[in-house]
Scaffold this motif. Structure first.
Motif, PDB file in Angstrom:
ATOM      1  N   GLU A  57       0.823  -1.200   0.000  1.00  0.00           N
ATOM      2  CA  GLU A  57       0.000   0.000   0.000  1.00  0.00           C
ATOM      3  C   GLU A  57       0.862   1.256   0.000  1.00  0.00           C
ATOM      4  OE1 GLU A  57      -2.900   2.349   2.930  1.00  0.00           O
ATOM      5  OE2 GLU A  57      -2.490   0.256   3.443  1.00  0.00           O
ATOM      6  N   ASP A  70       1.120   4.229  -2.833  1.00  0.00           N
ATOM      7  CA  ASP A  70       0.994   5.651  -2.532  1.00  0.00           C
ATOM      8  C   ASP A  70       2.218   6.418  -2.998  1.00  0.00           C
ATOM      9  OD1 ASP A  70      -1.488   5.464  -1.467  1.00  0.00           O
ATOM     10  OD2 ASP A  70      -0.830   5.347   0.607  1.00  0.00           O
ATOM     11  N   ARG A  73      -1.094   5.156  -7.240  1.00  0.00           N
ATOM     12  CA  ARG A  73      -2.308   4.969  -6.465  1.00  0.00           C
ATOM     13  C   ARG A  73      -3.502   5.578  -7.158  1.00  0.00           C
ATOM     14  NH1 ARG A  73      -4.833   2.052  -2.790  1.00  0.00           N
ATOM     15  NH2 ARG A  73      -3.345   2.292  -1.070  1.00  0.00           N
ATOM     16  N   PRO A 119      -7.824   4.880  -7.368  1.00  0.00           N
ATOM     17  CA  PRO A 119      -8.900   4.058  -6.869  1.00  0.00           C
ATOM     18  C   PRO A 119      -9.121   2.840  -7.766  1.00  0.00           C
ATOM     19  CG  PRO A 119      -9.507   6.352  -6.757  1.00  0.00           C
ATOM     20  CD  PRO A 119      -8.172   6.288  -7.391  1.00  0.00           C
ATOM     21  N   GLY A 120      -9.337   1.702  -7.143  1.00  0.00           N
ATOM     22  CA  GLY A 120      -9.635   0.514  -7.915  1.00  0.00           C
ATOM     23  C   GLY A 120      -8.420  -0.313  -8.270  1.00  0.00           C
ATOM     24  N   VAL A 121      -7.262   0.194  -7.983  1.00  0.00           N
ATOM     25  CA  VAL A 121      -6.055  -0.572  -8.271  1.00  0.00           C
ATOM     26  C   VAL A 121      -5.709  -1.414  -7.058  1.00  0.00           C
ATOM     27  CG1 VAL A 121      -3.588  -0.463  -8.745  1.00  0.00           C
ATOM     28  CG2 VAL A 121      -5.163   1.088  -9.911  1.00  0.00           C
ATOM     29  N   PHE A 122      -5.528  -2.688  -7.266  1.00  0.00           N
ATOM     30  CA  PHE A 122      -5.227  -3.544  -6.130  1.00  0.00           C
ATOM     31  C   PHE A 122      -3.732  -3.724  -5.966  1.00  0.00           C
ATOM     32  CE2 PHE A 122      -9.084  -5.892  -4.455  1.00  0.00           C
ATOM     33  CZ  PHE A 122      -8.823  -5.425  -3.180  1.00  0.00           C
TER      34      PHE A 122
END
Lengths: 240, 240
Positions: free
Chosen positions: A181, A185, A190, A192-195
């Motif tokens: 994570e 960042d 980063r 949204p929706g990216v794993f």
DNA sequence: GCCATTTTGTAACGGCGTGTAACAATCTGC
DNA sequence: GCAGATTGTTACACGCCGTTACAAAATGGC
């Protein structure tokens, strides 16, 4: 105060062709047939830019260019045969400022020379250069401007933007375990929706490039359950 | 000090399912069936994050989210039906922080909530926010973080990195004519071997997006023989 | 130690962004 | 108006990177 250009090519015909065109466009032109002549001219005259044939018998244009870069900042434009991708990459890795593919349009050379010269004098002191850094670790060398990574044995790989961002994030935090994570960042990847498993892929790709020389896991360690860690002591250098 | 989550969904079953899972994972959970209830809860309780169903009868999740953003920074996670691309984009344009596609894995929601919360408090004062700017011109609004561009009529387009860089370069220099070469330099698109006509393409693509509302040439004027110029008076705003 | 489960590595696919080439449209000066 | 140069536009190709699916490796219980 016309710019002084030095054209280096073993083929007399091309040499003169280029020289003629440049003179017609208001440049002062010297010529040289090989590395020896080139160095001789460089010692006696002020040269603003060198046009260098990529492939020459004896000392190759590439190694000439690399050699030049050790002692001088004079811009270099490479004449490369086909604009093949390998040629492009190698040219950059050697420190050339631009290249022109043969067969070339004379106007193109003139345009590129003008562009390189303008840029060279646009940032002469060290304005933009402040942010130019080089990271060193375990004999590796990461040039932040060109995104080129040089192994201890001198072999070079060019990183993609994503790979570079990742490596830089690591290099700035040696010995720190970074979660997927955090890595997302920090690499501005980063969205949204990216794993976070996609970081694994970037890591893998980066490791693959590092592995041309070292066992990549020595540099980027995986810390089970927690993420990854950069394992090498790093020092950063301003490259000016 | 467990985080307080507010789950908003018209479907009671889903609402309770989500709430149960979140409670099991140590969150404090409130629920609401529609926008009215949501606002009521928000007035009385401290809520750290809102989980919001995208599609609801009456007030839609999307407009609720957009509305929320006008007055609050509370993070929002959207529950969207299929992870279709249009959904993804619309969600972002509305100011959501992340989204989860239904049918969803409960663990995924928990993971995303944790991620969003961690990020939200990772930069709470205005550390990274210093560079967050908004450019305003002729009723347009360019958000530099999300790279979203809002037209005077409220319609939104998302710019690619290249388009954004270009527009920002322009917006920072209104009234100045920029040559193709300068634009290449300023947008870091400058790599040896790239010819300046490629800027034309970026300009064209950018104009196409601007043209959803205005005649794009009014904003980016072409100056024959010299390059392009940004024509709008601009003001920059820190978005905090 | 072995097996079930979780975690990580990797190969293959596909989408998106963007540079290039080729052609159409537009502008300039005569 | 017309020729030539400059800019706009369409179509295509290639590279980067996120995803998926599966293999490999590590962990924990017995």
């Amino acid at each position: 105060m016309e710019p002084h250009i030095l054209v280096v090519d073993d083929d007399r015909e091309i040499r003169e062709l280029v020289a003629r065109h440049l003179r017609k466009n208001g440049f002062q032109v010297d010529t040289a047939a090989d590395g020896l002549e080139m160095r001789k001219v460089l010692k006696t005259a002020r040269i603003d830019l060198i046009v260098l044939d990529r492939v020459m018998p004896g000392e190759d244009g590439l190694s000439l260019c690399r050699d030049l870069r050790k002692t001088s900042d004079t811009p270099v434009i490479l004449l490369t045969l086909l604009g093949s991708d390998t040629d492009r990459i190698v040219g950059l890795e050697v420190g050339a400022d631009d290249y022109v593919a043969k067969p070339f349009n004379p106007q193109e050379i003139v345009a590129r020379i003008r562009a390189v010269l303008r840029r060279a004098q646009a940032l002469p002191p060290s304005a933009e250069k402040t942010r130019e850094h080089v990271f060193l670790f375990l004999g590796w060398r990461l040039d932040c401007r060109s995104r080129r990574l040089t192994a201890p044995d001198g072999s070079v790989v060019t990183l993609t933007d994503g790979e570079f961002d990742l490596l830089q994030v690591f290099a700035e935090r040696p010995g720190i375990v970074l979660s997927r994570e955090q890595l997302l960042d920090l690499t501005s990847g980063r969205q949204p929706g990216v794993f976070d498993r996609s970081i694994d892929m970037q890591i893998a790709r980066l490791r693959r490039k590092l592995a041309v020389y070292t066992d990549a896991e020595e540099i980027i360690k995986t810390v089970r359950q927690r993420g990854y860690m950069f394992a090498a002591g790093v020092q950063a250098e301003a490259s000016t």
